[in-house]
Design an enzyme around this catalytic site. Structure first.
Site, PDB file in Angstrom:
ATOM      1  N   TYR A 131       0.848  -1.194   0.000  1.00 58.56           N
ATOM      2  CA  TYR A 131       0.000   0.000   0.000  1.00 58.56           C
ATOM      3  C   TYR A 131       0.886   1.248   0.000  1.00 58.56           C
ATOM      4  CZ  TYR A 131      -5.002  -0.575   0.112  1.00 58.56           C
ATOM      5  OH  TYR A 131      -6.290  -0.766  -0.250  1.00 58.56           O
ATOM      6  N   GLU A 189      -0.597   4.831  -0.444  1.00 57.58           N
ATOM      7  CA  GLU A 189      -1.402   6.052  -0.679  1.00 57.58           C
ATOM      8  C   GLU A 189      -0.575   7.291  -0.367  1.00 57.58           C
ATOM      9  OE1 GLU A 189      -5.254   5.938   1.250  1.00 57.58           O
ATOM     10  OE2 GLU A 189      -5.575   3.933   0.447  1.00 57.58           O
ATOM     11  N   ASP A 225      -6.621  15.050 -23.721  1.00 58.70           N
ATOM     12  CA  ASP A 225      -6.567  13.614 -23.448  1.00 58.70           C
ATOM     13  C   ASP A 225      -5.910  12.975 -24.659  1.00 58.70           C
ATOM     14  OD1 ASP A 225      -7.049  10.920 -23.270  1.00 58.70           O
ATOM     15  OD2 ASP A 225      -9.147  11.103 -22.669  1.00 58.70           O
ATOM     16  N   THR A 278      -3.458   7.272 -21.429  1.00 55.27           N
ATOM     17  CA  THR A 278      -3.250   5.911 -20.961  1.00 55.27           C
ATOM     18  C   THR A 278      -1.841   5.539 -21.386  1.00 55.27           C
ATOM     19  OG1 THR A 278      -4.215   5.099 -23.011  1.00 55.27           O
ATOM     20  CG2 THR A 278      -5.649   5.137 -21.086  1.00 55.27           C
ATOM     21  N   LYS A 299      -1.837   2.100 -25.044  1.00 56.59           N
ATOM     22  CA  LYS A 299      -2.304   2.111 -26.446  1.00 56.59           C
ATOM     23  C   LYS A 299      -1.083   2.292 -27.352  1.00 56.59           C
ATOM     24  CE  LYS A 299      -6.982   3.714 -25.323  1.00 56.59           C
ATOM     25  NZ  LYS A 299      -7.066   4.347 -23.987  1.00 56.59           N
ATOM     26  N   ARG A 340      -1.263  -1.544 -18.930  1.00 59.23           N
ATOM     27  CA  ARG A 340      -2.548  -0.851 -18.794  1.00 59.23           C
ATOM     28  C   ARG A 340      -2.436   0.152 -17.647  1.00 59.23           C
ATOM     29  NH1 ARG A 340      -5.720  -3.160 -21.988  1.00 59.23           N
ATOM     30  NH2 ARG A 340      -7.317  -1.656 -21.497  1.00 59.23           N
TER      31      ARG A 340
HETATM   32  N1  DSN Z   1     -11.625   2.023 -24.575  1.00 62.37           N
HETATM   33  C1  DSN Z   1     -10.727   2.959 -25.195  1.00 62.37           C
HETATM   34  C2  DSN Z   1     -10.799   2.892 -26.665  1.00 62.37           C
HETATM   35  O1  DSN Z   1     -10.983   1.795 -27.155  1.00 62.37           O
HETATM   36  O2  DSN Z   1     -10.616   3.880 -27.343  1.00 62.37           O
HETATM   37  C3  DSN Z   1     -10.956   4.328 -24.719  1.00 62.37           C
HETATM   38  O3  DSN Z   1     -11.384   4.313 -23.406  1.00 62.37           O
END
Ligand code: DSN
Length: 487
Positions: free
Chosen positions: A75, A77, A252, A281, A284, A290
């Site tokens: 933990y 935090e 974003d 994120t 991607k 993730r």
């Molecule tokens: N789920 C993602 C996407 O596929 O674009 C975005 O949250």
């Protein structure tokens, strides 16, 4: 070949990774064999399908292995050097390194590596902006330094102010994300929201129209960024629009962070120098584990730093460690080659569709994704997605602007090139992918369900799925996933 090259993942240490995974699977098998089996099957499925989901990729074995450690047990935090738990010295090392790599990679003055996902990153950002723009000045107006010192009545006044702010983002059907003010999402409930769209004729963002909408609505937060818009955004222009009304400009970049990291998007197309806050994120186009990340200017950094426990549960230290490894990979020169190949391949995929008379939203792409309008095949997105899946092509259905079939059945299929580019696919392979997709969709017919017309039922002409699967297998075998990795 190294783990960061454009083609292939982890060839150098495939034997070591194989040993590690075999040992891990034996341990898992001794407790719950069905999980070991599903893990093996997932690799097999991913190896044998054309993964074209624009938001997915294949992380390196180094990134994947980093997640499987005892950092998961801790933990932590709080933030680096300021924790609510004892014995966080090693988590501090991990989090500080992840933030350092992120700052260096993106040229940001501050980075926060804790968000567990993109939605979490956006929530951290929204609350940091609210804290900076509304709570702190509100406290000063009330003559107080801390919310705990406020009377019940003053606290209610401040809470009402926090809950009465405006946000504007890109609409879901034109490519924005549900966290950018879509009513069913918390962002649409937290804020008075209005959305900007794209030009109905061209599908492109019309900056004059955005400026007019922003001038009229005067949001506290203007959000740019997208999940399904196949074009680049001029962030310098968006910042000017935000500045005109004193809005905080947030980007974003979850989908295209890899193109920013790989210097495909520079100047006005790089959000980091233009936005007050940037979220992403890490899994991607950035090709990490993730998770999420927030970058911010000095002004917003102190509030972002309070993301946990304000918005987030305890940090996933094992994932932050993997973020540090992935960000270190993305700082290697090979990652720029990879990012450029992602964009070039998207171009080739789009050209492949256009020359076969398929209809694309905006007519093409200049980022990593392509949005195909499947109404020209007489199909819904749901029917097209299922027929492609039967043929070994993994995609996701997606709304197109003013979608006649709504957000569930949709009229589009979204394709992305980050994953197959990691496997080594180039322009020729992506042209062949376009050919295979068109072959499947041309051989798919809508079908009625037991109760009449259906937006989900379809028939696929005999032999199509097998023919396409075997053509896809040739491409996949020539570009193996995790080459040399044997379980
Ligand atoms: N789920 C993602 C996407 O596929 O674009 C975005 O949250």
């Amino acid at each position: 070949m190294t783990a960061t090259s454009a083609k292939g993942q982890g060839i150098e240490y495939a034997d070591t990774a194989s040993e590690a995974y075999r040992a891990a699977l034996r341990v898992i098998e001794s407790v719950e064999p069905r999980i070991a089996e599903a893990t093996r099957k997932e690799l097999d499925d991913q190896r044998h399908s054309l993964k074209l989901i624009a938001s997915e990729n294949y992380a390196s074995p180094a990134v994947l292995l980093t997640m499987g450690t005892w950092f998961s047990d801790k933990y932590a935090e709080g933030t680096v050097g300021h924790r609510f738990y004892a014995a966080c010295q090693n988590v501090d090392t991990v989090e500080a390194l992840a933030a350092e790599h992120a700052r260096e990679l993106f040229g940001a003055s501050y980075a926060y590596a804790q968000p567990h996902s993109g939605i979490d990153a956006n929530l951290v950002a929204y609350w940091a902006i609210l804290a900076t723009r509304v709570e702190t000045p509100g406290l000063a107006e009330l003559g107080s330094k801390h919310i705990n010192d406020l009377s019940e009545a003053d606290w209610e006044t401040l809470r009402a102010k926090l809950g009465n702010q405006k946000l504007m983002g890109m609409s879901l059907d034109t490519g924005g994300h549900l966290t950018h003010g879509f009513r069913p999402n918390i962002s649409g409930k937290m804020f008075h929201q209005r959305q900007y769209g794209t030009n109905p004729e061209t599908g492109f963002i019309d900056y004059d129209a955005v400026a007019a909408a922003v001038r009229e609505f005067k949001p506290l937060i203007l959000v740019a960024g997208y999940s399904a818009y196949p074009r680049r955004v001029n962030f310098a222009k968006m910042r000017e629009i935000a500045d005109e009304v004193g809005a905080t400009f947030m980007v974003d970049m979850a989908h295209f962070a890899g193109l920013v990291a790989g210097k495909v998007f520079t100047g006005d197309e790089d959000p980091v120098p233009h936005a007050h806050v940037v979220t992403t994120t890490t899994h991607k186009s950035l090709r990490g584990p993730r998770g999420g990340l927030v970058l911010a200017t000095e002004e917003y950094a102190p509030a972002v730093d309070k993301g946990c426990p304000m918005v987030l549960g305890g940090p996933l230290s094992h994932v932050m460690a993997a973020k540090a490894v992935a960000l270190a990979e993305a700082r290697q020169p090979e990652f720029r080659t990879y990012a450029q190949a992602v964009a070039d391949n998207a171009q080739s995929l789009a050209d492949g569709f256009v020359k076969r008379d398929a209809s694309l939203v905006t007519g093409g792409t200049d980022n990593h994704l392509v949005l195909l309008d499947v109404t020209s095949f007489g199909l819904t997105g749901r029917q097209a997605e299922s027929a492609l899946l039967d043929s070994g092509i993994v995609t996701n259905r997606n709304a197109i602007p003013a979608d006649p079939n709504g957000a569930w059945y949709t009229s589009g299929i979204r394709f992305g090139t980050p994953a197959l580019t990691t496997r080594g696919f180039g322009a020729d392979e992506f042209d062949r992918v376009a050919e295979l997709v068109v072959e499947v969709l041309s051989n798919t017919q809508p079908a009625a369900g037991p109760n009449g017309p259906s937006k989900a039922k379809y028939t696929l002409a005999d032999g199509t799925a097998d023919r396409v699967r075997s053509a896809a297998a040739e491409l996949l075998e020539a570009n193996p996933l995790y080459p040399g990795l044997t379980l």
